[in-house]
Structure formats: C-alpha cells, structure tokens
Design a protein around this motif. Structure first.
Motif, PDB file in Angstrom:
ATOM      1  N   MET A 109     -23.001  25.187 -19.636  1.00  0.00           N
ATOM      2  CA  MET A 109     -22.800  23.772 -19.922  1.00  0.00           C
ATOM      3  C   MET A 109     -22.800  22.973 -18.622  1.00  0.00           C
ATOM      4  SD  MET A 109     -22.403  24.270 -23.162  1.00  0.00           S
ATOM      5  CE  MET A 109     -21.740  22.771 -23.884  1.00  0.00           C
ATOM      6  N   TYR A 110     -23.598  21.914 -18.611  1.00  0.00           N
ATOM      7  CA  TYR A 110     -23.649  21.057 -17.424  1.00  0.00           C
ATOM      8  C   TYR A 110     -22.999  19.707 -17.669  1.00  0.00           C
ATOM      9  CZ  TYR A 110     -26.748  24.589 -15.615  1.00  0.00           C
ATOM     10  OH  TYR A 110     -27.262  25.792 -15.197  1.00  0.00           O
ATOM     11  N   GLN A 111     -22.616  19.458 -18.932  1.00  0.00           N
ATOM     12  CA  GLN A 111     -21.890  18.243 -19.260  1.00  0.00           C
ATOM     13  C   GLN A 111     -20.718  18.641 -20.136  1.00  0.00           C
ATOM     14  OE1 GLN A 111     -24.730  15.624 -21.110  1.00  0.00           O
ATOM     15  NE2 GLN A 111     -25.411  14.869 -19.122  1.00  0.00           N
ATOM     16  N   ALA A 112     -19.643  17.873 -20.055  1.00  0.00           N
ATOM     17  CA  ALA A 112     -18.461  18.226 -20.821  1.00  0.00           C
ATOM     18  C   ALA A 112     -17.684  16.970 -21.161  1.00  0.00           C
ATOM     19  CB  ALA A 112     -17.588  19.187 -20.024  1.00  0.00           C
ATOM     20  N   PRO A 113     -16.886  17.038 -22.237  1.00  0.00           N
ATOM     21  CA  PRO A 113     -16.017  15.902 -22.559  1.00  0.00           C
ATOM     22  C   PRO A 113     -15.021  15.646 -21.430  1.00  0.00           C
ATOM     23  CG  PRO A 113     -15.944  17.591 -24.274  1.00  0.00           C
ATOM     24  CD  PRO A 113     -16.697  18.162 -23.126  1.00  0.00           C
ATOM     25  N   HIS A 114     -14.545  14.420 -21.358  1.00  0.00           N
ATOM     26  CA  HIS A 114     -13.564  14.063 -20.344  1.00  0.00           C
ATOM     27  C   HIS A 114     -12.371  15.021 -20.410  1.00  0.00           C
ATOM     28  CE1 HIS A 114     -11.293  11.681 -17.576  1.00  0.00           C
ATOM     29  NE2 HIS A 114     -10.285  11.650 -18.412  1.00  0.00           N
ATOM     30  N   GLY A 115     -11.934  15.470 -19.254  1.00  0.00           N
ATOM     31  CA  GLY A 115     -10.803  16.389 -19.202  1.00  0.00           C
ATOM     32  C   GLY A 115     -11.265  17.819 -19.034  1.00  0.00           C
ATOM     33  N   PHE A 116     -12.548  18.074 -19.355  1.00  0.00           N
ATOM     34  CA  PHE A 116     -13.094  19.418 -19.204  1.00  0.00           C
ATOM     35  C   PHE A 116     -14.157  19.441 -18.097  1.00  0.00           C
ATOM     36  CE2 PHE A 116     -11.403  19.365 -23.412  1.00  0.00           C
ATOM     37  CZ  PHE A 116     -10.928  20.643 -23.623  1.00  0.00           C
ATOM     38  N   ASP A 117     -14.367  18.277 -17.449  1.00  0.00           N
ATOM     39  CA  ASP A 117     -15.526  18.157 -16.578  1.00  0.00           C
ATOM     40  C   ASP A 117     -15.277  18.640 -15.152  1.00  0.00           C
ATOM     41  OD1 ASP A 117     -13.811  16.075 -16.218  1.00  0.00           O
ATOM     42  OD2 ASP A 117     -15.263  14.492 -16.654  1.00  0.00           O
ATOM     43  N   LYS A 118     -14.025  18.990 -14.829  1.00  0.00           N
ATOM     44  CA  LYS A 118     -13.773  19.372 -13.440  1.00  0.00           C
ATOM     45  C   LYS A 118     -14.278  20.791 -13.128  1.00  0.00           C
ATOM     46  CE  LYS A 118      -8.951  20.840 -14.180  1.00  0.00           C
ATOM     47  NZ  LYS A 118      -9.011  20.781 -15.651  1.00  0.00           N
ATOM     48  N   ASP A 119     -14.586  21.557 -14.160  1.00  0.00           N
ATOM     49  CA  ASP A 119     -15.035  22.936 -13.943  1.00  0.00           C
ATOM     50  C   ASP A 119     -16.554  23.092 -14.040  1.00  0.00           C
ATOM     51  OD1 ASP A 119     -12.397  23.729 -13.785  1.00  0.00           O
ATOM     52  OD2 ASP A 119     -12.254  24.097 -15.929  1.00  0.00           O
ATOM     53  N   LEU A 120     -17.257  21.982 -14.215  1.00  0.00           N
ATOM     54  CA  LEU A 120     -18.709  22.080 -14.427  1.00  0.00           C
ATOM     55  C   LEU A 120     -19.451  22.700 -13.257  1.00  0.00           C
ATOM     56  CD1 LEU A 120     -19.452  18.653 -16.137  1.00  0.00           C
ATOM     57  CD2 LEU A 120     -19.661  20.918 -17.153  1.00  0.00           C
ATOM     58  N   PRO A 121     -20.549  23.409 -13.472  1.00  0.00           N
ATOM     59  CA  PRO A 121     -20.952  23.872 -14.808  1.00  0.00           C
ATOM     60  C   PRO A 121     -20.111  25.071 -15.220  1.00  0.00           C
ATOM     61  CG  PRO A 121     -22.468  24.704 -13.168  1.00  0.00           C
ATOM     62  CD  PRO A 121     -21.474  23.855 -12.427  1.00  0.00           C
ATOM     63  N   TYR A 122     -19.979  25.283 -16.524  1.00  0.00           N
ATOM     64  CA  TYR A 122     -19.254  26.461 -17.001  1.00  0.00           C
ATOM     65  C   TYR A 122     -20.037  27.108 -18.130  1.00  0.00           C
ATOM     66  CZ  TYR A 122     -17.501  23.326 -20.656  1.00  0.00           C
ATOM     67  OH  TYR A 122     -17.394  22.430 -21.699  1.00  0.00           O
ATOM     68  N   THR A 123     -19.605  28.283 -18.488  1.00  0.00           N
ATOM     69  CA  THR A 123     -20.340  29.062 -19.480  1.00  0.00           C
ATOM     70  C   THR A 123     -19.527  29.177 -20.758  1.00  0.00           C
ATOM     71  OG1 THR A 123     -21.259  30.341 -17.655  1.00  0.00           O
ATOM     72  CG2 THR A 123     -21.571  31.231 -19.867  1.00  0.00           C
ATOM     73  N   VAL A 124     -20.156  28.837 -21.868  1.00  0.00           N
ATOM     74  CA  VAL A 124     -19.534  29.022 -23.175  1.00  0.00           C
ATOM     75  C   VAL A 124     -20.250  30.172 -23.870  1.00  0.00           C
ATOM     76  CG1 VAL A 124     -19.135  28.006 -25.448  1.00  0.00           C
ATOM     77  CG2 VAL A 124     -18.800  26.630 -23.394  1.00  0.00           C
ATOM     78  N   ALA A 125     -19.488  31.084 -24.407  1.00  0.00           N
ATOM     79  CA  ALA A 125     -20.085  32.266 -25.025  1.00  0.00           C
ATOM     80  C   ALA A 125     -19.625  32.429 -26.461  1.00  0.00           C
ATOM     81  CB  ALA A 125     -19.717  33.519 -24.238  1.00  0.00           C
ATOM     82  N   LEU A 126     -20.477  33.074 -27.249  1.00  0.00           N
ATOM     83  CA  LEU A 126     -20.022  33.659 -28.497  1.00  0.00           C
ATOM     84  C   LEU A 126     -19.554  35.057 -28.141  1.00  0.00           C
ATOM     85  CD1 LEU A 126     -22.788  32.621 -31.060  1.00  0.00           C
ATOM     86  CD2 LEU A 126     -20.470  31.742 -30.881  1.00  0.00           C
ATOM     87  N   VAL A 127     -18.278  35.309 -28.346  1.00  0.00           N
ATOM     88  CA  VAL A 127     -17.719  36.613 -28.016  1.00  0.00           C
ATOM     89  C   VAL A 127     -17.500  37.394 -29.302  1.00  0.00           C
ATOM     90  CG1 VAL A 127     -15.736  37.829 -27.028  1.00  0.00           C
ATOM     91  CG2 VAL A 127     -16.613  35.757 -25.921  1.00  0.00           C
ATOM     92  N   LYS A 128     -18.096  38.563 -29.378  1.00  0.00           N
ATOM     93  CA  LYS A 128     -17.870  39.444 -30.528  1.00  0.00           C
ATOM     94  C   LYS A 128     -16.654  40.298 -30.220  1.00  0.00           C
ATOM     95  CE  LYS A 128     -20.484  42.358 -33.733  1.00  0.00           C
ATOM     96  NZ  LYS A 128     -19.392  43.265 -34.131  1.00  0.00           N
ATOM     97  N   LEU A 129     -15.561  40.032 -30.922  1.00  0.00           N
ATOM     98  CA  LEU A 129     -14.325  40.771 -30.671  1.00  0.00           C
ATOM     99  C   LEU A 129     -14.493  42.234 -31.075  1.00  0.00           C
ATOM    100  CD1 LEU A 129     -11.744  38.165 -32.005  1.00  0.00           C
ATOM    101  CD2 LEU A 129     -12.379  38.614 -29.635  1.00  0.00           C
ATOM    102  N   ALA A 130     -13.724  43.081 -30.426  1.00  0.00           N
ATOM    103  CA  ALA A 130     -13.788  44.516 -30.723  1.00  0.00           C
ATOM    104  C   ALA A 130     -13.536  44.771 -32.207  1.00  0.00           C
ATOM    105  CB  ALA A 130     -12.764  45.264 -29.867  1.00  0.00           C
TER     106      ALA A 130
END
Ligand SMILES: [Zn+2]
Length: 135
Positions: A63-84
């Motif tokens: 992600m290279y854009q984020a809602p306000h409050g989440f933008d200080k960590d840009l860019p970040y990675t969002v994943a679909l995580v398949k739980l064990a």
C-alpha cells in the motif's frame, strides 16, 4: 473519558490481542472473526476459540496510500494470512520491507498500536503479522 466506556474497551482489546474467534459447536469449523452463523453448516452455537496466531501469506499487496492516521508507516504491506487453523484474514504485515513478502511465507501475530485515537477515544490496538523467525 467516562468510566462507563472502560469495559467495552477491555473487551475489544482482549478480542484483538488474543485473536479470539469462535468454533462451531455442531461441525467444529473455526471462524475468525466470530460470526452469528457458521459458514460451513449454518449452525448458530459457538464456543470461543483462541487462534494460535500462526499462519502463512496467502496473497499480499503493498500500500502506498492510507487513511489518515495510518499514513506514517507508508508504504506498508497488507496480506491475506491463512491461519494455521484454516480461516483467511486480512492483516497488515510488520517487520518486513515492502516487496520482501512472499506467498507461502510463514508469519506470526504480533500486537501493535494501530492508531493513537480509536473510535472510543482510546489507544487502539490491533493485530499485525510478522515473518516467523525459524530456528
Ligand atoms: Zn458449523
């Protein structure tokens, strides 16, 4: 903050901190987040189930854009995580550089502050996943 809001915050935090979902009493399906109706057998009786927090990356996007409050960590990675245990959940990855994620990579849950002001006016915690350190 009025004291009457505290129990709600604690419940919320507990659920997020522990990755607590539900297990269907009828068929044993493990569900996260908890739902009213089992997607497998349509049962509506559940017991709380705490997931291990281990899983693997099913897919991801940077992600290279984020809602306000989440933008200080840009860019970040969002994943679909398949739980064990089976369910697939969406979560932000942490302790990983953008582009470093790989499908099938093993990850584990960590708890991090998501934002300083949650909807309840308190510090909001949530789960993220980081690469599982292999020994
Ligand atoms: Zn079921």
């Amino acid at each position: 903050m009025p004291e009457t809001h505290l129990p709600q915050i604690w419940r919320l935090r507990d659920q997020r901190y522990r990755l607590e979902g539900a297990q269907c009493a009828a068929c044993g399906e493990k569900i996260f987040p908890a739902k009213e109706i089992c997607p497998n057998c349509k049962g509506d009786q559940f017991t709380p189930y705490v997931f291990s927090g281990r899983g693997e990356i099913y897919s991801y996007s940077v992600m290279y854009q984020a809602p306000h409050g989440f933008d200080k960590d840009l860019p970040y990675t969002v994943a679909l995580v398949k739980l064990a245990e089976g369910p697939i959940i969406t979560a932000q990855l942490t302790d990983i550089d953008p582009g470093e994620a790989e499908i099938g990579q093993l990850v584990e849950m960590v708890t991090r502050v998501l934002g300083e002001e949650g909807e309840l006016g308190a510090i909001e915690y949530g789960y993220k996943f980081r690469p599982l350190l292999q020994s």
